[in-house]
Motif scaffolding. Structure first.
Motif, PDB file in Angstrom:
ATOM      1  N   LYS A 163      42.036  48.183  41.803  1.00  0.00           N
ATOM      2  CA  LYS A 163      41.364  47.468  40.852  1.00  0.00           C
ATOM      3  C   LYS A 163      42.029  49.156  40.147  1.00  0.00           C
ATOM      4  O   LYS A 163      42.140  48.470  38.243  1.00  0.00           O
ATOM      5  CB  LYS A 163      39.878  48.635  41.451  1.00  0.00           C
ATOM      6  CG  LYS A 163      39.225  47.190  41.896  1.00  0.00           C
ATOM      7  CD  LYS A 163      38.085  47.900  42.204  1.00  0.00           C
ATOM      8  CE  LYS A 163      37.108  46.907  42.404  1.00  0.00           C
ATOM      9  NZ  LYS A 163      35.477  47.457  43.052  1.00  0.00           N
ATOM     10  N   LEU A 164      42.373  50.210  40.660  1.00  0.00           N
ATOM     11  CA  LEU A 164      43.395  50.446  39.789  1.00  0.00           C
ATOM     12  C   LEU A 164      44.249  50.906  39.314  1.00  0.00           C
ATOM     13  O   LEU A 164      44.820  51.355  37.928  1.00  0.00           O
ATOM     14  CB  LEU A 164      43.100  52.037  40.733  1.00  0.00           C
ATOM     15  CG  LEU A 164      44.172  54.080  40.885  1.00  0.00           C
ATOM     16  CD1 LEU A 164      43.166  54.324  39.431  1.00  0.00           C
ATOM     17  CD2 LEU A 164      44.473  55.030  41.025  1.00  0.00           C
ATOM     18  N   ALA A 165      45.373  49.939  40.092  1.00  0.00           N
ATOM     19  CA  ALA A 165      46.285  49.917  39.441  1.00  0.00           C
ATOM     20  C   ALA A 165      46.109  49.106  37.662  1.00  0.00           C
ATOM     21  O   ALA A 165      46.661  48.611  36.623  1.00  0.00           O
ATOM     22  CB  ALA A 165      47.426  48.542  40.163  1.00  0.00           C
ATOM     23  N   ARG A 166      44.999  48.175  37.667  1.00  0.00           N
ATOM     24  CA  ARG A 166      44.304  47.771  37.063  1.00  0.00           C
ATOM     25  C   ARG A 166      44.063  47.862  35.960  1.00  0.00           C
ATOM     26  O   ARG A 166      44.235  48.361  34.480  1.00  0.00           O
ATOM     27  CB  ARG A 166      43.894  46.136  37.570  1.00  0.00           C
ATOM     28  CG  ARG A 166      43.041  45.208  35.673  1.00  0.00           C
ATOM     29  CD  ARG A 166      41.840  44.304  36.527  1.00  0.00           C
ATOM     30  NE  ARG A 166      41.548  43.834  34.804  1.00  0.00           N
ATOM     31  CZ  ARG A 166      40.874  41.935  35.028  1.00  0.00           C
ATOM     32  NH1 ARG A 166      40.748  41.396  36.162  1.00  0.00           N
ATOM     33  NH2 ARG A 166      40.562  41.779  33.694  1.00  0.00           N
ATOM     34  N   TRP A 167      43.371  48.846  35.816  1.00  0.00           N
ATOM     35  CA  TRP A 167      42.449  50.222  35.259  1.00  0.00           C
ATOM     36  C   TRP A 167      43.805  51.147  34.344  1.00  0.00           C
ATOM     37  O   TRP A 167      43.711  51.317  32.861  1.00  0.00           O
ATOM     38  CB  TRP A 167      41.822  50.656  36.200  1.00  0.00           C
ATOM     39  CG  TRP A 167      40.784  51.967  34.847  1.00  0.00           C
ATOM     40  CD1 TRP A 167      39.606  52.296  33.996  1.00  0.00           C
ATOM     41  CD2 TRP A 167      41.515  53.393  34.466  1.00  0.00           C
ATOM     42  NE1 TRP A 167      39.328  52.925  33.935  1.00  0.00           N
ATOM     43  CE2 TRP A 167      40.311  54.037  33.581  1.00  0.00           C
ATOM     44  CE3 TRP A 167      42.420  54.430  34.769  1.00  0.00           C
ATOM     45  CZ2 TRP A 167      40.317  55.135  33.335  1.00  0.00           C
ATOM     46  CZ3 TRP A 167      42.471  55.074  34.356  1.00  0.00           C
ATOM     47  CH2 TRP A 167      41.849  55.989  33.361  1.00  0.00           C
ATOM     48  N   ALA A 170      31.989  49.489  41.519  1.00  0.00           N
ATOM     49  CA  ALA A 170      30.741  48.107  42.059  1.00  0.00           C
ATOM     50  C   ALA A 170      31.300  47.243  41.761  1.00  0.00           C
ATOM     51  O   ALA A 170      31.611  46.322  40.631  1.00  0.00           O
ATOM     52  CB  ALA A 170      30.172  48.967  41.015  1.00  0.00           C
ATOM     53  N   GLY A 171      31.682  46.053  42.857  1.00  0.00           N
ATOM     54  CA  GLY A 171      31.855  44.838  43.167  1.00  0.00           C
ATOM     55  C   GLY A 171      33.318  44.232  43.544  1.00  0.00           C
ATOM     56  O   GLY A 171      34.004  45.538  43.930  1.00  0.00           O
ATOM     57  N   GLU A 172      33.743  43.452  44.081  1.00  0.00           N
ATOM     58  CA  GLU A 172      34.489  42.769  44.793  1.00  0.00           C
ATOM     59  C   GLU A 172      35.658  43.063  43.058  1.00  0.00           C
ATOM     60  O   GLU A 172      36.460  43.172  43.750  1.00  0.00           O
ATOM     61  CB  GLU A 172      34.586  41.762  45.486  1.00  0.00           C
ATOM     62  CG  GLU A 172      34.049  42.283  46.517  1.00  0.00           C
ATOM     63  CD  GLU A 172      34.793  42.790  47.726  1.00  0.00           C
ATOM     64  OE1 GLU A 172      35.619  42.808  47.425  1.00  0.00           O
ATOM     65  OE2 GLU A 172      34.097  43.524  48.622  1.00  0.00           O
ATOM     66  N   LYS A 173      35.387  42.563  42.432  1.00  0.00           N
ATOM     67  CA  LYS A 173      36.468  41.668  41.267  1.00  0.00           C
ATOM     68  C   LYS A 173      37.525  43.095  40.703  1.00  0.00           C
ATOM     69  O   LYS A 173      37.170  44.365  40.937  1.00  0.00           O
ATOM     70  CB  LYS A 173      35.721  41.789  40.189  1.00  0.00           C
ATOM     71  CG  LYS A 173      34.722  40.097  40.020  1.00  0.00           C
ATOM     72  CD  LYS A 173      34.276  40.089  38.894  1.00  0.00           C
ATOM     73  CE  LYS A 173      32.706  38.638  38.623  1.00  0.00           C
ATOM     74  NZ  LYS A 173      32.295  38.479  38.129  1.00  0.00           N
ATOM     75  N   THR A 174      38.508  42.744  40.224  1.00  0.00           N
ATOM     76  CA  THR A 174      39.342  44.170  40.185  1.00  0.00           C
ATOM     77  C   THR A 174      39.020  44.655  38.750  1.00  0.00           C
ATOM     78  O   THR A 174      39.531  45.599  38.662  1.00  0.00           O
ATOM     79  CB  THR A 174      40.649  43.482  39.518  1.00  0.00           C
ATOM     80  OG1 THR A 174      40.819  42.104  38.555  1.00  0.00           O
ATOM     81  CG2 THR A 174      41.445  42.842  41.042  1.00  0.00           C
TER      82      THR A 174
END
Length: 459
Positions: free
Chosen positions: A119-123, A275-279
């Protein structure tokens, strides 16, 4: 997150409405309710005590300005104190080093550490426009390495391969060298998790930290563990110089005790919440905005940021021009609007950030909404281009064909057409009389009593 606390605080504030001045006697009951609400939210006892003392000190005897009633003055004090407990201002990641900036991620097993790295990589890629590489030094769980590789593919960032027979420090050093060669901006290092804090684990992360000297050391912790999350973060911080915390699984935690305890107990800021599994389910933590959400005031700034980052601006401008010019709204437009709402966290996610809508959020079943969205999407994708552009031609035989093609029933098609017609009417009001007319229309479609829950300017 904070749903239970928000409800309890809303009831507490009613106790002092109508008073001419804040005094020790008329805020006593309200403070007792606030204390109980914080304890039920699993906020650490020392944090609750300090919080109540400070609110009481500021509230007693405070003169109420002509524009505020005592209830509003008390809420203002509580909001400022909540913001103070959570850290005043958002603390951004530090990139003020020669690239690649290394972010080391640590935490217990099961807290959502590897998912948070993805998630952090995508952010970082989407919000900060950084070139990112990820690497796993979790040699004890080969599945974690494969999981990170899969996440890297999903979010389209570089992945540095590693294997279970390598030393974690060697992996980190090789990845750092490769990141330099590829002119990567940020290297994220995923470390091994354990089921509990142990000496071996601490020694390993300390060894890694000494070897690669990360600019950011983030501790990932499960929000559902409540004040234990703060205690675990403190244990890690005693052994490792943490720079911040990532709070995960906040969608499953209605209490919020971890968020209100971590900063006070560890002295370290919460930098992100997941919040949640989505990236895409990761957002920066802003204490002032979160305080607003807790008190039902919404979080309009985060809503705007979501819209700017997740909505296709070219499509949005094209749609706006079309509505202004012709006022025509077809099924293609309907699907596009639904997809944009879904990309911003769905109806529940939007409600939680809109002023005055917090109470409505709890009445929305996100799973059911997601299921309905998938069904609507399947139905519209089963239509011809002509049918999407001219919904009026969709009659008996066409409905049967669409139902068969989407695995739904004719009743489902009828339900979609009814929803589309309502949305079409609202959009015509937008093109003629602006947002106020549309919101008035929405209020009329809400269940009895819910229209009055809209903010005053939108009723």
């Amino acid at each position: 997150m904070f749903d239970n606390l928000s409800d309890r605080l809303a009831k507490s504030f009613k106790a002092i409405t109508g008073q001419g001045r804040l005094t020790e006697s008329n805020i006593k009951d309200a403070l007792r309710d606030v204390r109980r609400a914080l304890l039920e939210a699993d906020v650490a006892l020392p944090v609750v005590k300090t919080f109540i003392d400070k609110v009481q000190e500021r509230a007693i005897g405070q003169e109420v300005s002509t524009s505020l009633n005592p209830g509003q003055a008390f809420i203002k004090i509580v909001r400022e104190q909540l913001t103070d407990v959570m850290g005043q201002e958002a603390e951004p990641l530090n990139f003020n080093v020669e690239p690649p900036a290394i972010i080391m991620v640590a935490g217990l097993q099961g807290a959502g550490k590897t998912t948070s790295v993805g998630k952090l990589a995508r952010w970082l890629k989407e919000r900060e426009k950084k070139k990112v590489m990820v690497v796993s030094a979790d040699v004890y769980r080969p599945a974690a390495i494969k999981q990170l590789e899969t996440l890297a593919e999903q979010v389209d960032v570089s992945f540095f391969p590693s294997s279970a027979d390598e030393d974690p420090v060697d992996i980190a050093k090789k990845a750092h060298a490769e990141a330099k060669k590829q002119f990567v901006d940020v290297l994220i290092l995923d470390t091994a998790g354990r089921l509990h804090i142990d000496e071996d684990m601490m020694q390993e992360v300390q060894r890694l930290h000494t070897a690669i000297k990360p600019v950011e050391t983030l501790f990932v912790v499960d929000a559902m563990t409540g004040q234990d999350a703060a205690n675990t973060a403190k244990a890690f911080n005693d052994a490792l110089p943490l720079t911040g915390v990532v709070l995960t699984k906040t969608d499953g935690d209605a209490r919020g005790g971890a968020a209100l305890s971590i900063r006070e107990i560890t002295g370290k800021p919460i930098k992100f919440i997941g919040a949640g599994e989505k990236t895409e389910a990761l957002e920066s933590f802003h204490p002032d905005r979160m305080a607003g959400r807790i008190l039902g005031m919404g979080d309009v700034l985060s809503l705007i940021e979501d819209a700017e980052s997740k909505i296709d601006q070219k499509k949005a401008q094209k749609f706006a021009k079309k509505m202004q010019k012709s006022g025509q709204f077809d099924l293609e437009d309907f699907l596009e609007q639904l997809q944009q709402i879904n990309s911003m966290g769905g109806v529940g996610g939007l409600m939680g950030k809109m002023p005055g809508m917090g109470q409505m959020k709890g009445q929305i079943n996100n799973e059911a909404v997601e299921k309905d969205f998938k069904r609507l999407e399947a139905i519209i994708y089963s239509m011809t281009r002509q049918e999407r552009a001219h919904p009026a031609i969709i009659k008996g035989s066409r409905k049967k064909r669409i139902a068969n093609g989407s695995g739904t029933s004719v009743q489902d098609i009828n339900k979609l057409m009814k929803q589309f017609t309502q949305m079409q009417k609202m959009m015509k009001k937008v093109s003629k009389g602006g947002m106020k007319n549309m919101m008035r229309g929405m209020a009329g479609k809400m269940p009895p009593g819910m229209g009055g829950m809209l903010p005053p300017g939108m009723r």
